[in-house]
Design an enzyme around this catalytic site. Sequence first.
Site, mmCIF file in Angstrom:
data_model
loop_
_atom_site.group_PDB
_atom_site.id
_atom_site.type_symbol
_atom_site.label_atom_id
_atom_site.label_comp_id
_atom_site.label_asym_id
_atom_site.label_seq_id
_atom_site.Cartn_x
_atom_site.Cartn_y
_atom_site.Cartn_z
ATOM 1 N N HIS A 110 1.653 4.236 -2.999
ATOM 2 C CA HIS A 110 1.499 5.697 -2.944
ATOM 3 C C HIS A 110 2.669 6.359 -3.676
ATOM 4 C CE1 HIS A 110 -2.100 6.400 -0.697
ATOM 5 N NE2 HIS A 110 -1.699 5.755 0.373
ATOM 6 N N HIS B 49 0.834 -1.200 0.000
ATOM 7 C CA HIS B 49 0.000 0.000 0.000
ATOM 8 C C HIS B 49 0.871 1.254 0.000
ATOM 9 C CE1 HIS B 49 -3.624 2.394 1.356
ATOM 10 N NE2 HIS B 49 -2.630 3.194 1.754
ATOM 11 N N GLU B 50 1.799 1.321 0.936
ATOM 12 C CA GLU B 50 2.608 2.537 1.073
ATOM 13 C C GLU B 50 3.510 2.762 -0.137
ATOM 14 O OE1 GLU B 50 1.833 4.621 3.183
ATOM 15 O OE2 GLU B 50 0.686 3.409 4.580
ATOM 16 N N HIS C 290 -10.069 7.846 2.920
ATOM 17 C CA HIS C 290 -9.964 6.459 3.399
ATOM 18 C C HIS C 290 -11.334 5.792 3.479
ATOM 19 C CE1 HIS C 290 -6.024 7.902 4.925
ATOM 20 N NE2 HIS C 290 -5.652 6.651 4.705
ATOM 21 N N ASP D 287 -10.355 14.036 6.922
ATOM 22 C CA ASP D 287 -9.657 13.011 6.144
ATOM 23 C C ASP D 287 -9.626 13.388 4.659
ATOM 24 O OD1 ASP D 287 -8.371 10.629 5.494
ATOM 25 O OD2 ASP D 287 -10.223 9.463 5.431
ATOM 26 N N TYR E 30 -4.512 14.481 -3.224
ATOM 27 C CA TYR E 30 -5.021 13.794 -2.044
ATOM 28 C C TYR E 30 -6.179 14.559 -1.422
ATOM 29 C CZ TYR E 30 -4.241 10.145 1.444
ATOM 30 O OH TYR E 30 -4.345 9.026 2.244
ATOM 31 N N GLU F 204 -5.904 6.469 -2.556
ATOM 32 C CA GLU F 204 -6.011 5.462 -1.501
ATOM 33 C C GLU F 204 -6.394 4.097 -2.077
ATOM 34 O OE1 GLU F 204 -5.497 4.714 1.649
ATOM 35 O OE2 GLU F 204 -4.332 6.549 1.550
HETATM 36 ZN ZN LIG Z 1 -2.811 5.223 2.090
#
Ligand SMILES: [Zn+2]
Length: 353
Positions: A176, A172-173, A274, A269, A187, A196
């Site tokens: 990004h 996941h990271e 998310h 957020d 974002y 995301e």
């Molecule tokens: Zn993320």
Amino acid sequence: MTHIHRHPVHCILPPHMLEAIKMRGDAKQRRMAERIEKEADAARKARAAAAPERAHLGTPAFAGPAPALPNREVYNGGYKRELPGRLVRKEGDPPSRSKLVNTVYDLTGKVFEFYLKEFKRNSIDGQGMTIISTVHHRRKYSNAFWNGRQMVFGDGDGVLFKSFVDLSIIGHELTHGVVQFSGGLTYQDQSGALNESLADVFGVMIVQYAKKQTAAEASWLVGEELFTPEVEGDALRSLRAPGLAYDDDILGKDPQPYHMSFYVSSCTDYGGVHINSGIPNHAFYLLAQYLGGYSWEKAGQIWYQAMQSLRNPKATFADWADMTVQTAWQLFGAGSFEMAMTRRAWKLVGIPV
Ligand SMILES: [Zn+2]
């Protein structure tokens, strides 16, 4: 668009979960959640002060005969705030005494291999970028993040969360980073939720790749190893069943929608990035099920090529859905089963193309 939005720190724990912990956790857990929020804030400010994101480099040029090799560096943060910390294992070094360091080294290698073998992408930026990770970031830190340059992992508080070193979280990271170097997705609101979602989609695909699981066999969970047995829940998020990943006394209930009718307009957020990511997440899950076999062979190829062709950092869900259908057309032909199923997946989550 404020400055902050252009320089997000991509944390794995969604703010709504921290809010729930602040509301329902005991004094210690509340302090932990507050500390993480402050930390994310500080990291965001540090990132805003750092150099701007590199310009879009286009589709990575790697196609040559020379084998691309990973270049990894794993640091020990020493439970401190400073990054990256002390270098403990770099590419080609023998294993470290720390099991956690070796795990990060191996798992980041798996992510590198996945992008290279399945998408011909040479590392995060397509140009062999060094993959930098820091473990033992701060004390009992319950988060993991990509700060634009490297990944950072906390050990978790040990009560709700175990270590954040988990393949789906690493995938996941790092994704990004891949999004950032593929033209980026702002974002905020829908483009942020797409950012995301891509991170989740490639995160779970990497787990399936490592376990050699078909779309039908896989769990489709993000952060499956993260919760302690104290928590009522399977994982942070589920692509198979957004909204049903967890339902816990302290963490609350998974708020993700799986359909546009349940889209959440949020002021926090970054506009619920998310939360609403559940919708494109579920579209990808459906497509992978329709196409069968391994998710990265067809559905993943469509998503990856669409990401390379998008060149629209403000893309909405509809823009993205359009691009995936176009890409399925290019890859598999007009009137192909793959193209029809891509369209069908989007229709079923409330986004007709
Ligand atoms: Zn993320």
